[in-house]
Structures are given as C-alpha cells and as structure tokens.
Design an enzyme around this catalytic site. Sequence first.
Site, PDB file in Angstrom:
ATOM      1  N   HIS A  51      44.832  54.116  66.479  1.00 30.32           N
ATOM      2  CA  HIS A  51      44.042  54.972  65.595  1.00 30.32           C
ATOM      3  C   HIS A  51      44.935  55.576  64.511  1.00 30.32           C
ATOM      4  O   HIS A  51      45.799  56.399  64.789  1.00 30.32           O
ATOM      5  CB  HIS A  51      43.419  56.081  66.445  1.00 30.32           C
ATOM      6  N   HIS A  93      42.782  58.827  55.665  1.00 28.56           N
ATOM      7  CA  HIS A  93      41.674  59.236  56.509  1.00 28.56           C
ATOM      8  C   HIS A  93      40.490  59.731  55.686  1.00 28.56           C
ATOM      9  O   HIS A  93      39.335  59.621  56.091  1.00 28.56           O
ATOM     10  CB  HIS A  93      42.136  60.339  57.455  1.00 28.56           C
TER      11      HIS A  93
END
Length: 403
Positions: A51, A93
Amino acid sequence: MLRPGCRPRPLPAALAALSLAVLAACGGGNDDAPAVAAASTPAARPLVIAHRGASGYLPEHTLEAYAKAIEMGADFIEPDLVSTKDGVLIARHEPMLDATTDVAERPEFASRRRTLKVDGIDTTAFFASDFTLAEIRTLRAKQAFAERDPSHNGRYQVPTFEEVIALAKSRSAALGRTIGVYPETKHPTWHEEQGLPLEDRLLAALAAAGWTSADAPVFIQSFEQANLKKLRAKTRVRLVQLVDADDVDPRTGAITYAAPYDRPYDWTKSGRSGSFGDLLTPAGLDEVRTYADAIGPWKRYLVTVKATLDAGGNPVDVNADGQVNEADFRAVADDTIVRNAHARGLKVHTWTFRNEPRRLAASYANDPAKEYAQFFAIGVDGVFSDFPDTAVAARDAWVAAQK
Ligand SMILES: [Ca+2]
C-alpha cells in the site's frame, strides 16, 4: 490507494459526549480470539499489495518505498495516480501535495496555495494540477504519518507512473518473479472537471508496457464507479471497485456513512442515491460483476470491531490507556460478503493493514499476523499493507499451515 487509511474520523454523535478520546475504526481490540463465522473457501495464496509502497517504513509513493516493498516480497506495488498541470500521471495519495511533500516550505511556490472544491468539499492546499512535472521534480517527499520514521524526509522525489512501471518491470526481470502494479485513479470526476482526465493516459501507459489483457500483472482500482465502467469498455485489464465508508459504530459494529465517504462521488454528481454499502449487497455485487473483476472493501465490512460497553452503553477503555480506540475492541468476522463475491466470480482485496498497536484490535494481542490470518480464513484474495514484510510473513505462514 486508499483514501482513508487512518484519516481523522468524526465521532458518531452519541460517542462525542464521552470524556475519553475516542478514535474508532483505526485500531482495535479485546482479549477474545479472533472469531470466524461460517467457512468459506480461502485463497490458495492471497496477494500482498504494498500500500503506497512500503509506506510504514519510507515516505509513501516514492520509488524507494516501492523498491523496499519489492525487496520485502510484495506481489504488487500500489501507486495512487493524480495529474500534473502538464498532464503527467504521478504517484501521490491525493492531488493535494501538502501532507506528503515539502511544498509548503518552498517560498517560490507560496502563491500556488488556493481553495478548490474536491468532491464537493472546500479544500485549501497546494494542488498537483497547478504544478508542471518539472516543478514537482523539485519537491521532496515526506512521511505522511506523524508516528512513523521521519528520517527519510526530504530525500526522495515524486515519481511518474511510467517510472513506477519501469521499476516493476526491471525488478521482475532481476528477481525472476512477476511484480505487478495496482494503480488507483484518484478523484477521477474531479480530474475531469480540471480538464485533466486520468483514464486514457493511464491506459496509454499500460499499453506502452504491453499490459492490455486480463492476464497482465495489473489491477486498476477506483472508489468511483463511472470511470471503471468507461475503462471496462476500453480494456480487459482487471478492474477493482473500491468500497469505502466513514467509520464503524463500535457499540454495534455497524458501518456508518457520512459525506464525502458515503458514496462514489460520481453518484453524487449524477444524482444517484444510496451508499457505498449498496455495492456489497447481492444486487450490488451483481452490478459490480458487469464491469469489474474484484471488489476492494474497507476491511471493516468483513471484520468489524465491537467495544465492551459499560452500564451506560458506552465503550470501555479496556486497556486503560486513556483512549478508546481499536486496541480496546473485539474483531468480529463475517464471511457473507466474501462468499457472495466469490459466487459471482469477483475477487476480494481488502485494506489497510498496519502494524501499529493502536491500530490492532485487542483480539490480535499486538500480533499483526493474527489479523491477517483472520482475513485469510474468511477467504480474502488479497490484502493492502503498509508493512509488506509483515504481510508476506503472515501470508506465507498461513499458506504453509493449510498444507
Ligand atoms: Ca484504550
């Protein structure tokens, strides 16, 4: 990917009155053994998806963080994609650069800070869409989480998607194993509104890599739905419908919804009612299977957390650390969604797994491997982890134990 991670979440109204600091949803725990409901068919070898790279150790979405994840044995590296002003896909992100770069400390860019609506919310920030790639290259990445090692801050650049693909390919060749990429289209409706749509450039980059088929080492993920449906018409690369929520009410274990985490933003734009959870009902999964190959639900849809309640019905600070959070809650599994997804040919990849004690339910007794095992036992096919070394070790141990 993954928008929430451990974002600050508003408290359910009834909990806001508690004198203790309540941080629901991002921790967990009680002393009970992890509970597993009915048996489902576990994956033979669940995937470990790094991730944002090995983001537990290094600043997220940098080539260094992805390379470390590969070193640690991750099957996939996970770049979130946003666009620069000159239309280059970069790994961040969010389009907002503030939390993960040093942009706010650069006087030459001070005038770029401005307020834009992002998915309906007024947001004041430095937006990647106001910077050329050449300008982005002058920035340096920093650790997004205050509780993690900041010693690598200021050292690494923001990579392009092409560079992430090149890293995956070169490391695959060097190691003799396939390392896949798992890109997420971030705020695709918003990018379209900025005149910087993501989808065709994403497909062009994948095509340049030779990745156009269902067996390419690629999953494309999104919290929005319309862009996935458009992508389905253009590619056979595997697609993943992410499913968000706002929080869990730890008194009941029920998922809660609040804007902007209540539904795909394209639903809000198009006037479609409903919430993310609708995508996980049998009817919702029937719809998802028409355009996607997998679902990516927040992990609390599969294993929820429940507090111990006092006589007044309020969550108890079981470990007496002055905070009520996941470290005080029991983890309770239910494999219904996984079984219903599998019955429709959909894989299930869930997020986000983190090692920090405050993010581990009490049921796991501070051992992250116990959390992974609980999810593998109900049949998940992949896990997004900030700590790919822990995830790989837990996966390998779990696979070995099945033989
Ligand atoms: Ca506590």
